[in-house]
Design a protein around this motif. Sequence first.
Motif, PDB file in Angstrom:
ATOM      1  N   VAL A  51      46.244  31.867 -28.464  1.00  0.00           N
ATOM      2  CA  VAL A  51      44.889  31.709 -29.008  1.00  0.00           C
ATOM      3  C   VAL A  51      44.849  32.195 -30.456  1.00  0.00           C
ATOM      4  CG1 VAL A  51      42.477  32.404 -28.786  1.00  0.00           C
ATOM      5  CG2 VAL A  51      43.837  31.945 -26.731  1.00  0.00           C
ATOM      6  N   LEU A  52      45.474  33.346 -30.704  1.00  0.00           N
ATOM      7  CA  LEU A  52      45.507  33.901 -32.062  1.00  0.00           C
ATOM      8  C   LEU A  52      46.154  32.944 -33.049  1.00  0.00           C
ATOM      9  CD1 LEU A  52      46.361  37.670 -31.459  1.00  0.00           C
ATOM     10  CD2 LEU A  52      44.490  36.802 -32.865  1.00  0.00           C
ATOM     11  N   VAL A  53      47.252  32.329 -32.657  1.00  0.00           N
ATOM     12  CA  VAL A  53      47.948  31.405 -33.561  1.00  0.00           C
ATOM     13  C   VAL A  53      47.046  30.223 -33.913  1.00  0.00           C
ATOM     14  CG1 VAL A  53      49.896  29.818 -33.801  1.00  0.00           C
ATOM     15  CG2 VAL A  53      50.250  32.071 -32.795  1.00  0.00           C
ATOM     16  N   LEU A  54      46.367  29.664 -32.924  1.00  0.00           N
ATOM     17  CA  LEU A  54      45.465  28.541 -33.195  1.00  0.00           C
ATOM     18  C   LEU A  54      44.315  28.969 -34.100  1.00  0.00           C
ATOM     19  CD1 LEU A  54      45.330  26.825 -29.675  1.00  0.00           C
ATOM     20  CD2 LEU A  54      46.637  26.113 -31.688  1.00  0.00           C
TER      21      LEU A  54
ATOM     22  N   GLU B 218      31.543  17.822 -33.139  1.00  0.00           N
ATOM     23  CA  GLU B 218      30.430  16.872 -32.969  1.00  0.00           C
ATOM     24  C   GLU B 218      30.735  15.774 -31.973  1.00  0.00           C
ATOM     25  OE1 GLU B 218      31.659  14.193 -36.910  1.00  0.00           O
ATOM     26  OE2 GLU B 218      29.823  15.391 -36.908  1.00  0.00           O
ATOM     27  N   ASP B 219      32.027  15.497 -31.717  1.00  0.00           N
ATOM     28  CA  ASP B 219      32.379  14.373 -30.844  1.00  0.00           C
ATOM     29  C   ASP B 219      32.674  14.770 -29.401  1.00  0.00           C
ATOM     30  OD1 ASP B 219      32.111  12.697 -33.019  1.00  0.00           O
ATOM     31  OD2 ASP B 219      34.227  12.870 -33.573  1.00  0.00           O
ATOM     32  N   HIS B 220      32.883  16.057 -29.132  1.00  0.00           N
ATOM     33  CA  HIS B 220      33.211  16.470 -27.771  1.00  0.00           C
ATOM     34  C   HIS B 220      32.836  17.940 -27.579  1.00  0.00           C
ATOM     35  CE1 HIS B 220      36.660  18.537 -29.489  1.00  0.00           C
ATOM     36  NE2 HIS B 220      37.048  17.401 -30.063  1.00  0.00           N
ATOM     37  N   ARG B 221      32.954  18.410 -26.341  1.00  0.00           N
ATOM     38  CA  ARG B 221      32.570  19.790 -26.021  1.00  0.00           C
ATOM     39  C   ARG B 221      33.792  20.673 -25.792  1.00  0.00           C
ATOM     40  NH1 ARG B 221      27.718  20.325 -21.896  1.00  0.00           N
ATOM     41  NH2 ARG B 221      27.749  22.355 -22.930  1.00  0.00           N
ATOM     42  N   ASP B 222      34.935  20.248 -26.299  1.00  0.00           N
ATOM     43  CA  ASP B 222      36.134  21.061 -26.164  1.00  0.00           C
ATOM     44  C   ASP B 222      35.996  22.364 -26.933  1.00  0.00           C
ATOM     45  OD1 ASP B 222      37.149  18.936 -24.811  1.00  0.00           O
ATOM     46  OD2 ASP B 222      38.527  18.279 -26.383  1.00  0.00           O
ATOM     47  N   ASN B 223      36.615  23.420 -26.396  1.00  0.00           N
ATOM     48  CA  ASN B 223      36.747  24.621 -27.212  1.00  0.00           C
ATOM     49  C   ASN B 223      37.933  24.424 -28.146  1.00  0.00           C
ATOM     50  OD1 ASN B 223      38.986  24.939 -25.581  1.00  0.00           O
ATOM     51  ND2 ASN B 223      38.236  26.772 -24.534  1.00  0.00           N
ATOM     52  N   LEU B 224      38.347  25.468 -28.859  1.00  0.00           N
ATOM     53  CA  LEU B 224      39.426  25.329 -29.830  1.00  0.00           C
ATOM     54  C   LEU B 224      40.729  24.922 -29.154  1.00  0.00           C
ATOM     55  CD1 LEU B 224      40.429  25.580 -32.727  1.00  0.00           C
ATOM     56  CD2 LEU B 224      40.830  28.027 -32.323  1.00  0.00           C
TER      57      LEU B 224
ATOM     58  N   HIS C  43      40.458  21.271 -28.237  1.00  0.00           N
ATOM     59  CA  HIS C  43      40.499  20.446 -29.440  1.00  0.00           C
ATOM     60  C   HIS C  43      41.929  20.330 -29.964  1.00  0.00           C
ATOM     61  CE1 HIS C  43      39.201  18.556 -33.118  1.00  0.00           C
ATOM     62  NE2 HIS C  43      39.651  19.558 -33.865  1.00  0.00           N
ATOM     63  N   ALA C  44      42.650  21.456 -29.981  1.00  0.00           N
ATOM     64  CA  ALA C  44      44.048  21.433 -30.431  1.00  0.00           C
ATOM     65  C   ALA C  44      44.899  20.558 -29.516  1.00  0.00           C
ATOM     66  CB  ALA C  44      44.605  22.858 -30.477  1.00  0.00           C
ATOM     67  N   TRP C  45      44.636  20.638 -28.216  1.00  0.00           N
ATOM     68  CA  TRP C  45      45.363  19.821 -27.242  1.00  0.00           C
ATOM     69  C   TRP C  45      45.073  18.341 -27.459  1.00  0.00           C
ATOM     70  CZ3 TRP C  45      48.996  19.296 -23.697  1.00  0.00           C
ATOM     71  CH2 TRP C  45      48.853  18.357 -22.678  1.00  0.00           C
ATOM     72  N   ARG C  46      43.797  18.006 -27.696  1.00  0.00           N
ATOM     73  CA  ARG C  46      43.405  16.611 -27.921  1.00  0.00           C
ATOM     74  C   ARG C  46      44.115  16.053 -29.171  1.00  0.00           C
ATOM     75  NH1 ARG C  46      38.756  13.796 -26.285  1.00  0.00           N
ATOM     76  NH2 ARG C  46      37.873  15.730 -25.479  1.00  0.00           N
ATOM     77  N   LEU C  47      44.123  16.827 -30.245  1.00  0.00           N
ATOM     78  CA  LEU C  47      44.783  16.378 -31.476  1.00  0.00           C
ATOM     79  C   LEU C  47      46.284  16.212 -31.263  1.00  0.00           C
ATOM     80  CD1 LEU C  47      42.946  18.556 -34.170  1.00  0.00           C
ATOM     81  CD2 LEU C  47      42.652  16.113 -33.724  1.00  0.00           C
ATOM     82  N   TYR C  48      46.888  17.136 -30.497  1.00  0.00           N
ATOM     83  CA  TYR C  48      48.322  17.043 -30.224  1.00  0.00           C
ATOM     84  C   TYR C  48      48.640  15.751 -29.465  1.00  0.00           C
ATOM     85  CZ  TYR C  48      52.798  17.840 -27.915  1.00  0.00           C
ATOM     86  OH  TYR C  48      54.077  17.696 -27.445  1.00  0.00           O
ATOM     87  N   LYS C  49      47.838  15.417 -28.463  1.00  0.00           N
ATOM     88  CA  LYS C  49      48.077  14.211 -27.668  1.00  0.00           C
ATOM     89  C   LYS C  49      47.923  12.954 -28.526  1.00  0.00           C
ATOM     90  CE  LYS C  49      48.593  14.100 -23.708  1.00  0.00           C
ATOM     91  NZ  LYS C  49      49.854  14.054 -22.922  1.00  0.00           N
ATOM     92  N   GLU C  50      47.062  13.028 -29.549  1.00  0.00           N
ATOM     93  CA  GLU C  50      46.840  11.876 -30.429  1.00  0.00           C
ATOM     94  C   GLU C  50      47.757  11.909 -31.650  1.00  0.00           C
ATOM     95  OE1 GLU C  50      42.733  12.167 -31.361  1.00  0.00           O
ATOM     96  OE2 GLU C  50      42.038  11.647 -29.338  1.00  0.00           O
ATOM     97  N   ASP C  51      48.710  12.869 -31.657  1.00  0.00           N
ATOM     98  CA  ASP C  51      49.635  13.030 -32.782  1.00  0.00           C
ATOM     99  C   ASP C  51      48.881  13.254 -34.094  1.00  0.00           C
ATOM    100  OD1 ASP C  51      52.174  13.290 -33.812  1.00  0.00           O
ATOM    101  OD2 ASP C  51      52.404  11.167 -34.258  1.00  0.00           O
ATOM    102  N   LYS C  52      47.822  14.069 -34.008  1.00  0.00           N
ATOM    103  CA  LYS C  52      47.012  14.386 -35.192  1.00  0.00           C
ATOM    104  C   LYS C  52      46.870  15.893 -35.387  1.00  0.00           C
ATOM    105  CE  LYS C  52      44.112  10.221 -34.750  1.00  0.00           C
ATOM    106  NZ  LYS C  52      42.707   9.738 -34.547  1.00  0.00           N
TER     107      LYS C  52
END
Length: 827
Positions: free
Chosen positions: A706-709, A723-729, A732-741
Amino acid sequence: MTYTVKNKSMEDNHNPMPVFFFTIVFLLLSYCAALHNISANQAIKDGETIVSDGEMFELGFFSPGRSKNRYVGIWYKKISIQTVVWVANRETPITDSSGMLKVSREGNLLIIGGGDTVIWSSNSTRSVRNLNLVAQLLDTGNLVLWDERSTKENPIWQSFDYPSDNLLPGIKFGKDLVTGRERYLTSWKSPDDPSIGLYSDRVDTNGYPQIIGWRDQVLLSRLGPWNGLGFSGFPADIPNPFYSVEFVINEKEIYHKFELTSTVVQRVFLTWDGKTLHMHWLERTQEWAVYQDMAVDGCGRYSLCGPYGMCSSLRHPPCSCMEGFEPRLPKEWKVSDWSSGCRPKKPFDCGIGDGFQKLSGVKLPDTRWSWYNVNMTLGECEMACRRNCLCTAYTNLDIRNGGSGCLLWLHELMDIREYETNQDLYVRVAGSELKDYMVYNRRQGVLFIVLPTSLALLILSALAYALRIRKKTPLKKGQGNRESGLDKKNTSVQMEDLDDLPVFSLYKVAAATDNFSVSNKIGEGGFGPVYKGVLEDGREIAVKRLSETSQQGVDEFKNEVICIAKLQHRNLVKLLGYCIHENEMMLIYEYMANKSLDSFLFDEGRSSMLDWPQRFHIIHGMARGILYLHQDSSLQIIHRDLKAANILLDSDMNPKISDFGLARKFVGNDTSGKTKKVVGTYGYISPEYAVHGRFSIKSDVFSFGVLVLEIVSGMKNREFSHEDHRDNLLGHAWRLYKEDKSIELINESLRSSCVISEVLRSIHVALLCVQHHAEDRPTMMSVVLMLVSESALPPPKQPAFFTEEISRELDPVSSLNDYMITLLYAR
């Protein structure tokens, strides 16, 4: 033997000699032409060379000095024959003449020894096959490996990316922020041994970039920061018709480069004994002359006069304190030991009572703990410094055209010397130390008279002190307990097993903190208020005083003392001792000048002052500290409350883990436990701990992730929203990783300083640490290795608390803030 020369008229037209002669010449010329480069089907052997087109440089095998070892190097050919400027196989010499340099079809330069053994490889990172590969030595001294069908401006590999002990015109001396490649100078070990020696010159990218000279890990010398015309503290005003200098800082790279503007040959040379010399070739005398010496004089030694000390080569002794400052340890100064430096004659109050003393004609201080903005004016720069209590000085970033940009120092001012320069430095001092005893607020246009304000503050302080006296009789020296500070017969806490830990008397602690003055209060946590103090011997301390309303008590106090007293590591805060007197309980720590990590990460004004190299350094330090707790210490510890507020930063921005009140010991393989009382800080605690009360070393691994993120993004896990989803940090980091972003997670202030490969690897490791199931998370040993290696990482699984909605359902006391220390497990 007798030779007969025939008359030309007597020669037969069929005489084969002229044909033979011209054939030999033609072959020799063809061979020489081929030696300007080598292709994938060619090689040069020991004894053969290749030469640049203009014959300025030559490449081949050589033996340095009295050595018989063979190396591949580049040296001047047209001038100063055998002045070597680059060596390939510095650490892997060949002991005979069997060596050969060739180009592999895979795109690598190879040095081959006897038995076809690869002695050295260029290790090109670009994968190439079936290209028209050519290795060519340019007239700049650059050996390039390129495809004949492309351009030399985009080589597969070039020696200019890997300088040895010489900086030639055209080399980008600095750091590529995209690839992470750093170009710097390293000395030879001796005149007979070109292997890497003790000395190096580098562009340090911490804070505002500057050039620093090192002897191993010891900082020896420093060129001040670039001011638009030259390096501060270096004689840039000397007219130089021979070369031009360029200093570039952008989001992709930071580098210094010089180019020749005349036919006079120049180079920068780091000698084997640590001198950095700017050399130029004297055609008349056919020798190298020293044009400039980077050390300049005795004041070139780094921080000779300590913090806030100023060096002058025209004085004896050379060190003095800046105006408004005095020697920190006068006795040491009297015996010519100035390393302790100076301190303000009167402490800063971080308010309108502070002012700025203009200092002219000085080399600017060390900028490793600085912040800069290229667009601010000098007036805006002053206001930014005035608002930041850590700011000790400011100046323009660029002195051209009347000055522009802002450079702030957030640390004690180090390595200052008198020097002729057109740049002014504005140093923070107490208002009473200013010649003009007034402070002007530029934003509001109000003139404050400091003296009446100070008198009013003095009266208020006196009233507060009187009220305090009425509430509690002040402690006199020697009252209550012995000078040792602990009367075990009268205390409610018995600490018999800590006889080796220093015990402070309440009198000493009260004297150090000015009787726990409000002005010395630097923070407050679950344990109670924290005060800054100065002991009689000059050591700065931080005192945690147990509050009567604290949610922690005797057990946590004793737990912290027992745990941390037996731990010694550079990334753990050092406990200097403790104090117990009647109902008073205090812990005395080393003072951390830069406070806690959260004071930087989550403060909009200060977050930009923490660049990526510093953040990556903090990530490494935290990982090593946690690894020590889990595995390497004699008393193995699960911390259970790792969070940004408990990562303290010393004056060098080194991270130190603190607050062990909630820690648990474990022995051997017994690395887990269970409790009905869940303790920690929501947002950092693992799911198995929050829901079932199970904790283990993997709980700390989760908190680290958590600290690293948070360090990468600059956002709190718990307060993150999108604004686009209710993910926590984490989600959100996981979502970006899966999308290669994953690159989109980087905080905007890091764009100019980040190394993309390091950031992406850090995010990947963090996601491995926050996986839902504890058994999937790596150990801290694996984390440390993953951070420093370049091997492939396993794909992470879905993190815990994937969305904010789920995490709220799991949070038993969701209305409490991040500073909540104890979370009661709901049944």
